[in-house]
Design a protein around this motif. Structure first.
Motif, PDB file in Angstrom:
ATOM      1  N   ALA A  47       0.985  -1.231   0.227  1.00  0.00           N
ATOM      2  CA  ALA A  47       0.025  -0.018   0.035  1.00  0.00           C
ATOM      3  C   ALA A  47       0.901   1.361   0.046  1.00  0.00           C
ATOM      4  N   LEU A  48       0.631   2.220  -0.844  1.00  0.00           N
ATOM      5  CA  LEU A  48       1.269   3.404  -0.968  1.00  0.00           C
ATOM      6  C   LEU A  48       0.929   4.382  -0.252  1.00  0.00           C
ATOM      7  N   GLY A  49       1.607   5.014   0.927  1.00  0.00           N
ATOM      8  CA  GLY A  49       1.317   5.976   1.414  1.00  0.00           C
ATOM      9  C   GLY A  49       0.245   5.639   2.623  1.00  0.00           C
ATOM     10  N   THR A  50      -0.238   6.710   3.152  1.00  0.00           N
ATOM     11  CA  THR A  50      -0.924   6.359   4.731  1.00  0.00           C
ATOM     12  C   THR A  50      -2.108   7.359   4.710  1.00  0.00           C
ATOM     13  N   GLY A  51      -2.705   7.605   3.439  1.00  0.00           N
ATOM     14  CA  GLY A  51      -3.992   8.372   3.207  1.00  0.00           C
ATOM     15  C   GLY A  51      -4.993   7.779   3.530  1.00  0.00           C
ATOM     16  N   GLY A  52      -6.417   8.173   3.136  1.00  0.00           N
ATOM     17  CA  GLY A  52      -7.410   7.420   3.408  1.00  0.00           C
ATOM     18  C   GLY A  52      -7.759   5.860   2.806  1.00  0.00           C
ATOM     19  N   VAL A  53      -7.360   6.127   1.474  1.00  0.00           N
ATOM     20  CA  VAL A  53      -7.492   4.690   0.606  1.00  0.00           C
ATOM     21  C   VAL A  53      -6.518   3.571   1.126  1.00  0.00           C
ATOM     22  N   SER A  54      -5.115   4.121   1.526  1.00  0.00           N
ATOM     23  CA  SER A  54      -4.080   3.361   1.808  1.00  0.00           C
ATOM     24  C   SER A  54      -4.309   2.746   3.067  1.00  0.00           C
ATOM     25  N   VAL A  55      -4.775   3.330   4.154  1.00  0.00           N
ATOM     26  CA  VAL A  55      -4.863   2.718   5.324  1.00  0.00           C
ATOM     27  C   VAL A  55      -6.159   1.788   5.316  1.00  0.00           C
ATOM     28  N   PHE A  56      -7.200   2.068   4.608  1.00  0.00           N
ATOM     29  CA  PHE A  56      -8.218   1.197   4.411  1.00  0.00           C
ATOM     30  C   PHE A  56      -7.654  -0.176   3.880  1.00  0.00           C
TER      31      PHE A  56
END
Ligand SMILES: NC(=O)c1ccc[n+]([C@@H]2O[C@H](COP(=O)([O-])OP(=O)(O)OC[C@H]3O[C@@H](n4cnc5c(N)ncnc54)[C@H](OP(=O)(O)O)[C@@H]3O)[C@@H](O)[C@H]2O)c1
Length: 342
Positions: free
Chosen positions: A170-179
Protein backbone atom coordinates in the motif's frame (compact mmCIF):
# COMPACT_ATOMS: atom_id res chain seq x y z
CA UNK A 1 -30.66 23.58 6.31
CA UNK A 2 -27.06 24.67 6.60
CA UNK A 3 -24.68 23.58 3.87
CA UNK A 4 -21.21 24.34 2.63
CA UNK A 5 -21.35 25.56 -0.96
CA UNK A 6 -18.62 26.14 -3.47
CA UNK A 7 -19.91 29.28 -5.18
CA UNK A 8 -18.65 31.97 -7.52
CA UNK A 9 -15.46 30.12 -8.46
CA UNK A 10 -13.09 27.36 -7.43
CA UNK A 11 -10.69 27.30 -4.48
CA UNK A 12 -11.08 26.99 -0.71
CA UNK A 13 -11.79 30.76 -0.50
CA UNK A 14 -15.00 30.12 -2.42
CA UNK A 15 -16.36 27.67 0.15
CA UNK A 16 -19.23 29.36 1.97
CA UNK A 17 -21.51 28.24 4.79
CA UNK A 18 -25.03 29.01 3.52
CA UNK A 19 -28.70 28.45 4.35
CA UNK A 20 -30.72 26.46 1.82
CA UNK A 21 -34.39 25.43 1.91
CA UNK A 22 -34.81 21.95 3.43
CA UNK A 23 -35.06 19.42 0.58
CA UNK A 24 -38.05 17.06 0.54
CA UNK A 25 -38.00 13.43 -0.57
CA UNK A 26 -39.98 12.73 -3.74
CA UNK A 27 -41.36 9.36 -4.86
CA UNK A 28 -38.85 6.57 -4.17
CA UNK A 29 -36.53 8.88 -2.25
CA UNK A 30 -35.35 9.23 1.34
CA UNK A 31 -34.33 12.28 3.32
CA UNK A 32 -31.13 11.69 5.32
CA UNK A 33 -30.16 13.90 8.25
CA UNK A 34 -26.38 13.78 7.94
CA UNK A 35 -24.27 13.53 11.11
CA UNK A 36 -20.81 13.39 9.58
CA UNK A 37 -19.00 13.72 6.27
CA UNK A 38 -15.46 12.66 5.39
CA UNK A 39 -13.06 14.25 2.96
CA UNK A 40 -11.35 12.48 0.09
CA UNK A 41 -8.49 13.81 -1.98
CA UNK A 42 -11.01 13.93 -4.84
CA UNK A 43 -13.15 16.38 -2.87
CA UNK A 44 -10.16 18.66 -2.43
CA UNK A 45 -9.37 18.48 -6.19
CA UNK A 46 -13.04 19.20 -6.91
CA UNK A 47 -13.01 22.32 -4.72
CA UNK A 48 -9.79 23.47 -6.35
CA UNK A 49 -11.33 23.04 -9.82
CA UNK A 50 -8.70 20.46 -10.75
CA UNK A 51 -10.99 17.41 -10.81
CA UNK A 52 -13.55 18.84 -13.25
CA UNK A 53 -12.95 22.47 -14.27
CA UNK A 54 -16.37 22.40 -16.00
CA UNK A 55 -18.25 21.47 -12.81
CA UNK A 56 -21.38 23.66 -12.52
CA UNK A 57 -21.54 25.83 -9.39
CA UNK A 58 -22.80 26.23 -6.75
CA UNK A 59 -21.93 22.75 -5.53
CA UNK A 60 -22.14 21.10 -2.11
CA UNK A 61 -18.85 19.19 -1.93
CA UNK A 62 -17.97 15.73 -0.54
CA UNK A 63 -19.18 12.30 -1.55
CA UNK A 64 -19.06 10.55 1.80
CA UNK A 65 -21.33 10.83 4.78
CA UNK A 66 -23.46 9.03 7.34
CA UNK A 67 -26.66 9.91 9.14
CA UNK A 68 -30.21 8.87 9.91
CA UNK A 69 -33.24 8.55 7.68
CA UNK A 70 -35.46 11.52 8.57
CA UNK A 71 -38.35 10.90 6.15
CA UNK A 72 -39.42 8.50 3.40
CA UNK A 73 -40.98 9.66 0.13
CA UNK A 74 -43.95 7.80 -1.37
CA UNK A 75 -43.02 4.25 -2.38
CA UNK A 76 -39.51 4.42 -0.89
CA UNK A 77 -40.09 1.39 1.30
CA UNK A 78 -41.01 -0.74 -1.71
CA UNK A 79 -37.65 0.09 -3.30
CA UNK A 80 -35.68 -0.58 -0.12
CA UNK A 81 -37.67 -2.94 2.09
CA UNK A 82 -36.87 -2.51 5.77
CA UNK A 83 -35.72 1.08 5.42
CA UNK A 84 -37.32 3.03 8.29
CA UNK A 85 -37.24 6.53 9.70
CA UNK A 86 -34.33 6.55 12.16
CA UNK A 87 -32.29 3.93 10.25
CA UNK A 88 -28.55 4.71 10.25
CA UNK A 89 -27.37 4.86 6.63
CA UNK A 90 -24.60 5.93 4.28
CA UNK A 91 -25.32 7.18 0.74
CA UNK A 92 -23.40 5.28 -1.95
CA UNK A 93 -20.71 7.15 -3.91
CA UNK A 94 -22.19 6.80 -7.42
CA UNK A 95 -25.91 6.99 -6.74
CA UNK A 96 -26.86 5.12 -9.91
CA UNK A 97 -24.24 2.33 -9.73
CA UNK A 98 -25.99 -0.45 -7.88
CA UNK A 99 -24.04 -3.37 -9.40
CA UNK A 100 -22.37 -4.74 -12.50
CA UNK A 101 -19.87 -2.85 -14.65
CA UNK A 102 -19.19 0.87 -14.13
CA UNK A 103 -21.27 2.04 -17.08
CA UNK A 104 -20.90 5.67 -18.19
CA UNK A 105 -24.32 6.86 -17.08
CA UNK A 106 -24.07 5.11 -13.71
CA UNK A 107 -20.73 6.64 -12.76
CA UNK A 108 -21.90 10.12 -13.71
CA UNK A 109 -24.13 10.13 -10.64
CA UNK A 110 -21.45 10.76 -8.03
CA UNK A 111 -22.08 12.88 -4.95
CA UNK A 112 -19.91 15.94 -4.40
CA UNK A 113 -19.77 16.58 -8.16
CA UNK A 114 -21.59 16.46 -10.48
CA UNK A 115 -24.38 15.98 -7.87
CA UNK A 116 -24.57 17.97 -4.64
CA UNK A 117 -22.79 16.11 -1.85
CA UNK A 118 -22.69 15.43 1.86
CA UNK A 119 -21.28 18.60 3.42
CA UNK A 120 -24.80 19.62 4.45
CA UNK A 121 -27.32 18.87 7.18
CA UNK A 122 -29.77 17.14 4.83
CA UNK A 123 -29.47 15.03 1.69
CA UNK A 124 -32.12 13.46 -0.53
CA UNK A 125 -31.17 10.13 -2.12
CA UNK A 126 -32.93 7.34 -3.98
CA UNK A 127 -34.05 4.77 -1.42
CA UNK A 128 -31.95 2.06 -3.08
CA UNK A 129 -28.87 4.32 -3.11
CA UNK A 130 -28.19 4.19 0.62
CA UNK A 131 -26.81 1.26 2.63
CA UNK A 132 -27.14 0.50 6.36
CA UNK A 133 -24.26 1.71 8.52
CA UNK A 134 -22.51 -1.06 10.53
CA UNK A 135 -23.93 -0.96 14.06
CA UNK A 136 -20.56 -0.93 15.81
CA UNK A 137 -19.44 2.25 14.04
CA UNK A 138 -20.11 5.84 15.08
CA UNK A 139 -21.44 8.25 12.44
CA UNK A 140 -17.93 9.74 12.16
CA UNK A 141 -16.48 6.30 11.43
CA UNK A 142 -19.26 5.22 9.05
CA UNK A 143 -18.83 8.46 7.09
CA UNK A 144 -15.35 7.32 6.02
CA UNK A 145 -16.55 4.25 4.12
CA UNK A 146 -18.36 5.12 0.86
CA UNK A 147 -15.40 6.16 -1.33
CA UNK A 148 -12.02 5.35 0.26
CA UNK A 149 -12.92 2.04 1.87
CA UNK A 150 -14.99 0.74 -1.05
CA UNK A 151 -12.14 1.60 -3.44
CA UNK A 152 -9.63 -0.37 -1.38
CA UNK A 153 -12.09 -3.27 -1.03
CA UNK A 154 -12.82 -3.32 -4.77
CA UNK A 155 -9.09 -3.36 -5.59
CA UNK A 156 -8.33 -6.15 -3.13
CA UNK A 157 -11.40 -8.35 -3.10
CA UNK A 158 -13.56 -7.69 -6.16
CA UNK A 159 -11.55 -6.58 -9.21
CA UNK A 160 -8.51 -8.04 -7.46
CA UNK A 161 -8.43 -11.29 -5.51
CA UNK A 162 -6.16 -11.25 -2.48
CA UNK A 163 -5.62 -14.65 -0.92
CA UNK A 164 -4.45 -15.46 2.60
CA UNK A 165 -0.66 -15.29 2.71
CA UNK A 166 -0.37 -12.82 -0.19
CA UNK A 167 1.86 -9.80 0.20
CA UNK A 168 0.14 -6.48 -0.52
CA UNK A 169 1.91 -3.15 -0.98
CA UNK A 170 0.00 0.00 0.00
CA UNK A 171 1.47 3.36 -1.05
CA UNK A 172 1.27 6.13 1.53
CA UNK A 173 -0.93 6.41 4.59
CA UNK A 174 -3.94 8.41 3.36
CA UNK A 175 -7.57 7.34 3.39
CA UNK A 176 -7.52 4.68 0.65
CA UNK A 177 -4.16 3.24 1.69
CA UNK A 178 -4.91 2.82 5.40
CA UNK A 179 -8.16 1.07 4.46
CA UNK A 180 -6.13 -1.10 2.06
CA UNK A 181 -3.84 -1.99 4.99
CA UNK A 182 -6.76 -2.87 7.27
CA UNK A 183 -8.78 -4.75 4.65
CA UNK A 184 -5.78 -6.68 3.30
CA UNK A 185 -5.03 -7.84 6.87
CA UNK A 186 -8.66 -8.85 7.24
CA UNK A 187 -8.30 -10.93 4.04
CA UNK A 188 -5.26 -12.69 5.51
CA UNK A 189 -2.49 -10.87 3.63
CA UNK A 190 0.84 -9.47 4.84
CA UNK A 191 1.13 -5.77 4.12
CA UNK A 192 4.07 -3.55 3.23
CA UNK A 193 3.43 0.19 3.55
CA UNK A 194 5.38 3.12 2.13
CA UNK A 195 5.28 6.62 3.59
CA UNK A 196 7.18 9.89 3.59
CA UNK A 197 7.20 9.75 7.40
CA UNK A 198 8.85 7.29 9.80
CA UNK A 199 6.28 8.20 12.45
CA UNK A 200 3.46 7.21 10.10
CA UNK A 201 5.27 3.96 9.28
CA UNK A 202 5.41 3.24 13.02
CA UNK A 203 1.66 3.82 13.23
CA UNK A 204 1.11 1.51 10.25
CA UNK A 205 3.10 -1.20 12.07
CA UNK A 206 0.93 -0.71 15.16
CA UNK A 207 -2.07 -1.38 12.94
CA UNK A 208 -0.49 -4.63 11.75
CA UNK A 209 1.72 -3.71 8.78
CA UNK A 210 4.48 -6.26 8.31
CA UNK A 211 7.10 -3.88 6.90
CA UNK A 212 7.45 -0.19 6.09
CA UNK A 213 9.66 1.72 3.66
CA UNK A 214 10.18 5.49 3.67
CA UNK A 215 9.83 6.53 0.01
CA UNK A 216 11.64 9.82 0.68
CA UNK A 217 14.79 8.32 2.19
CA UNK A 218 14.69 5.27 -0.14
CA UNK A 219 13.98 6.68 -3.63
CA UNK A 220 14.42 3.19 -5.14
CA UNK A 221 11.76 1.80 -2.82
CA UNK A 222 10.43 -0.59 -5.47
CA UNK A 223 13.55 -2.73 -5.31
CA UNK A 224 13.57 -2.60 -1.49
CA UNK A 225 9.97 -3.81 -1.35
CA UNK A 226 10.74 -6.62 -3.80
CA UNK A 227 13.61 -7.79 -1.59
CA UNK A 228 11.38 -7.65 1.49
CA UNK A 229 8.90 -9.88 -0.34
CA UNK A 230 11.51 -12.60 -0.81
CA UNK A 231 13.10 -11.35 -4.04
CA UNK A 232 10.19 -12.14 -6.37
CA UNK A 233 8.03 -9.16 -5.40
CA UNK A 234 4.61 -8.52 -3.92
CA UNK A 235 1.35 -10.03 -5.17
CA UNK A 236 -0.69 -6.82 -5.25
CA UNK A 237 0.04 -3.10 -5.31
CA UNK A 238 -2.47 -0.44 -4.23
CA UNK A 239 -1.15 2.32 -6.53
CA UNK A 240 -2.39 5.75 -5.43
CA UNK A 241 0.65 7.72 -6.68
CA UNK A 242 0.15 7.45 -10.44
CA UNK A 243 2.70 8.56 -13.04
CA UNK A 244 5.67 9.09 -10.76
CA UNK A 245 5.29 6.00 -8.63
CA UNK A 246 4.20 3.46 -11.25
CA UNK A 247 7.76 2.59 -12.41
CA UNK A 248 8.69 1.80 -8.78
CA UNK A 249 5.49 -0.20 -8.31
CA UNK A 250 6.48 -2.24 -11.39
CA UNK A 251 9.78 -2.95 -9.65
CA UNK A 252 7.98 -4.05 -6.51
CA UNK A 253 5.39 -6.41 -8.03
CA UNK A 254 6.07 -10.08 -8.76
CA UNK A 255 5.66 -11.74 -12.16
CA UNK A 256 1.94 -12.47 -12.58
CA UNK A 257 1.08 -9.95 -9.85
CA UNK A 258 -1.48 -7.15 -9.96
CA UNK A 259 -1.18 -3.37 -9.78
CA UNK A 260 -4.45 -1.58 -9.00
CA UNK A 261 -4.26 1.92 -10.48
CA UNK A 262 -6.31 4.09 -8.15
CA UNK A 263 -4.87 7.56 -7.84
CA UNK A 264 -2.68 10.23 -9.32
CA UNK A 265 -1.28 11.92 -6.20
CA UNK A 266 2.15 12.12 -7.80
CA UNK A 267 1.18 13.08 -11.35
CA UNK A 268 -0.61 11.57 -14.33
CA UNK A 269 1.83 10.92 -17.20
CA UNK A 270 4.14 7.96 -16.73
CA UNK A 271 7.11 6.61 -18.60
CA UNK A 272 6.47 2.92 -18.32
CA UNK A 273 8.52 -0.05 -19.51
CA UNK A 274 5.76 -1.81 -21.44
CA UNK A 275 7.98 -4.84 -22.07
CA UNK A 276 8.38 -5.36 -18.36
CA UNK A 277 4.59 -5.56 -18.02
CA UNK A 278 4.08 -8.09 -20.77
CA UNK A 279 7.21 -10.19 -20.25
CA UNK A 280 6.33 -10.57 -16.57
CA UNK A 281 2.57 -11.02 -17.15
CA UNK A 282 1.69 -8.17 -14.81
CA UNK A 283 -1.94 -7.22 -14.57
CA UNK A 284 -2.45 -3.45 -14.41
CA UNK A 285 -6.07 -2.72 -13.56
CA UNK A 286 -7.91 0.56 -13.15
CA UNK A 287 -10.19 0.72 -10.14
CA UNK A 288 -13.05 3.19 -9.85
CA UNK A 289 -14.48 3.19 -6.31
CA UNK A 290 -17.16 0.52 -6.45
CA UNK A 291 -20.86 -0.27 -6.73
CA UNK A 292 -23.51 -0.67 -4.04
CA UNK A 293 -22.95 -4.43 -4.30
CA UNK A 294 -19.25 -3.95 -3.50
CA UNK A 295 -20.14 -1.63 -0.61
CA UNK A 296 -22.52 -4.19 0.90
CA UNK A 297 -20.00 -7.03 0.53
CA UNK A 298 -17.37 -4.92 2.28
CA UNK A 299 -19.75 -4.00 5.09
CA UNK A 300 -20.42 -7.70 5.77
CA UNK A 301 -16.66 -8.21 6.21
CA UNK A 302 -16.35 -5.06 8.35
CA UNK A 303 -19.17 -6.21 10.63
CA UNK A 304 -17.83 -9.76 10.86
CA UNK A 305 -14.36 -8.53 11.86
CA UNK A 306 -15.57 -5.47 13.79
CA UNK A 307 -13.13 -3.36 11.78
CA UNK A 308 -12.89 0.27 12.91
CA UNK A 309 -11.80 2.91 10.39
CA UNK A 310 -8.82 5.05 11.35
CA UNK A 311 -10.09 8.59 11.90
CA UNK A 312 -7.20 11.04 11.98
CA UNK A 313 -9.18 14.06 13.15
CA UNK A 314 -12.78 15.27 13.42
CA UNK A 315 -13.51 18.93 12.64
CA UNK A 316 -16.68 20.79 13.67
CA UNK A 317 -19.04 21.72 10.82
CA UNK A 318 -18.09 25.40 11.04
CA UNK A 319 -14.44 24.43 10.39
CA UNK A 320 -14.93 22.43 7.19
CA UNK A 321 -12.50 24.68 5.34
CA UNK A 322 -9.78 23.84 7.90
CA UNK A 323 -10.55 20.16 7.36
CA UNK A 324 -9.76 20.56 3.65
CA UNK A 325 -6.56 22.43 4.51
CA UNK A 326 -5.55 19.65 6.91
CA UNK A 327 -5.99 17.03 4.17
CA UNK A 328 -4.20 19.17 1.59
CA UNK A 329 -1.19 19.52 3.92
CA UNK A 330 -0.83 15.71 3.91
CA UNK A 331 -0.17 15.44 7.63
CA UNK A 332 -3.09 13.08 8.20
CA UNK A 333 -3.00 9.31 8.74
CA UNK A 334 -6.24 7.69 7.59
CA UNK A 335 -9.39 9.77 7.30
CA UNK A 336 -10.32 13.40 7.92
CA UNK A 337 -13.91 13.85 9.11
CA UNK A 338 -16.33 16.76 9.57
CA UNK A 339 -19.04 16.42 12.25
CA UNK A 340 -22.40 17.81 11.13
CA UNK A 341 -24.97 19.22 13.54
CA UNK A 342 -24.41 20.22 17.13
N1 LIG B 1 -9.93 5.40 -8.47
C1 LIG B 1 -10.79 5.71 -7.51
O1 LIG B 1 -11.94 5.33 -7.54
C2 LIG B 1 -10.31 6.50 -6.35
C3 LIG B 1 -11.01 6.48 -5.14
C4 LIG B 1 -10.48 7.17 -4.04
C5 LIG B 1 -9.30 7.88 -4.20
N2 LIG B 1 -8.69 7.92 -5.41
C6 LIG B 1 -7.41 8.61 -5.58
O2 LIG B 1 -6.47 7.94 -4.76
C7 LIG B 1 -5.54 8.88 -4.27
C8 LIG B 1 -5.54 8.84 -2.75
O3 LIG B 1 -6.76 9.35 -2.27
P1 LIG B 1 -7.00 9.55 -0.71
O4 LIG B 1 -8.33 10.17 -0.56
O5 LIG B 1 -6.66 8.31 0.01
O6 LIG B 1 -5.88 10.67 -0.41
P2 LIG B 1 -5.28 11.18 0.94
O7 LIG B 1 -6.03 10.66 2.11
O8 LIG B 1 -5.15 12.64 0.81
O9 LIG B 1 -3.83 10.50 0.93
C9 LIG B 1 -2.69 11.24 0.74
C10 LIG B 1 -1.47 10.42 1.16
O10 LIG B 1 -0.92 9.77 0.02
C11 LIG B 1 0.47 9.64 0.18
N3 LIG B 1 1.23 10.13 -0.98
C12 LIG B 1 1.23 11.37 -1.50
N4 LIG B 1 2.13 11.42 -2.50
C13 LIG B 1 2.69 10.20 -2.58
C14 LIG B 1 3.69 9.63 -3.36
N5 LIG B 1 4.33 10.34 -4.29
N6 LIG B 1 4.02 8.34 -3.17
C15 LIG B 1 3.38 7.59 -2.24
N7 LIG B 1 2.42 8.08 -1.44
C16 LIG B 1 2.09 9.36 -1.62
C17 LIG B 1 0.86 10.44 1.40
O11 LIG B 1 1.13 9.49 2.44
P3 LIG B 1 2.34 9.74 3.47
O12 LIG B 1 1.96 10.99 4.21
O13 LIG B 1 2.34 8.52 4.30
O14 LIG B 1 3.60 9.91 2.67
C18 LIG B 1 -0.37 11.28 1.68
O15 LIG B 1 -0.56 11.54 3.05
C19 LIG B 1 -5.94 10.23 -4.88
O16 LIG B 1 -5.23 10.43 -6.10
C20 LIG B 1 -7.40 10.05 -5.16
O17 LIG B 1 -7.87 10.92 -6.17
C21 LIG B 1 -9.17 7.26 -6.47
Amino acid sequence: MRAWELRGGFGLDHLELVERPDPEPGPGEVLVRLEAASINYRDYLMVEGRYNPKQALPLIPCSDGAGQVAALGPGAERLAPGLRVGARVMPIFAQGWLGGEPRREAVRTTLGGPLDGTLAELLVARAESVVPAPEHLSAEEAATLPCAAVTAWNALAETGSVRPGDVVLALGTGGVSVFALQLALLLGARVVVTSSSDDKLARARELGAWEGVNYRSVPEWGRRVRELAGGEGVDQVIEVGGGETLPQSLQAVRAGGTISLIGVLAGRPAEVDVASILMRSIRVQGVLVGSKQHFEAMNRAIVQHRLSPVVDRVFPFAEARQAFEHLAAGRHFGKVVVRIGE
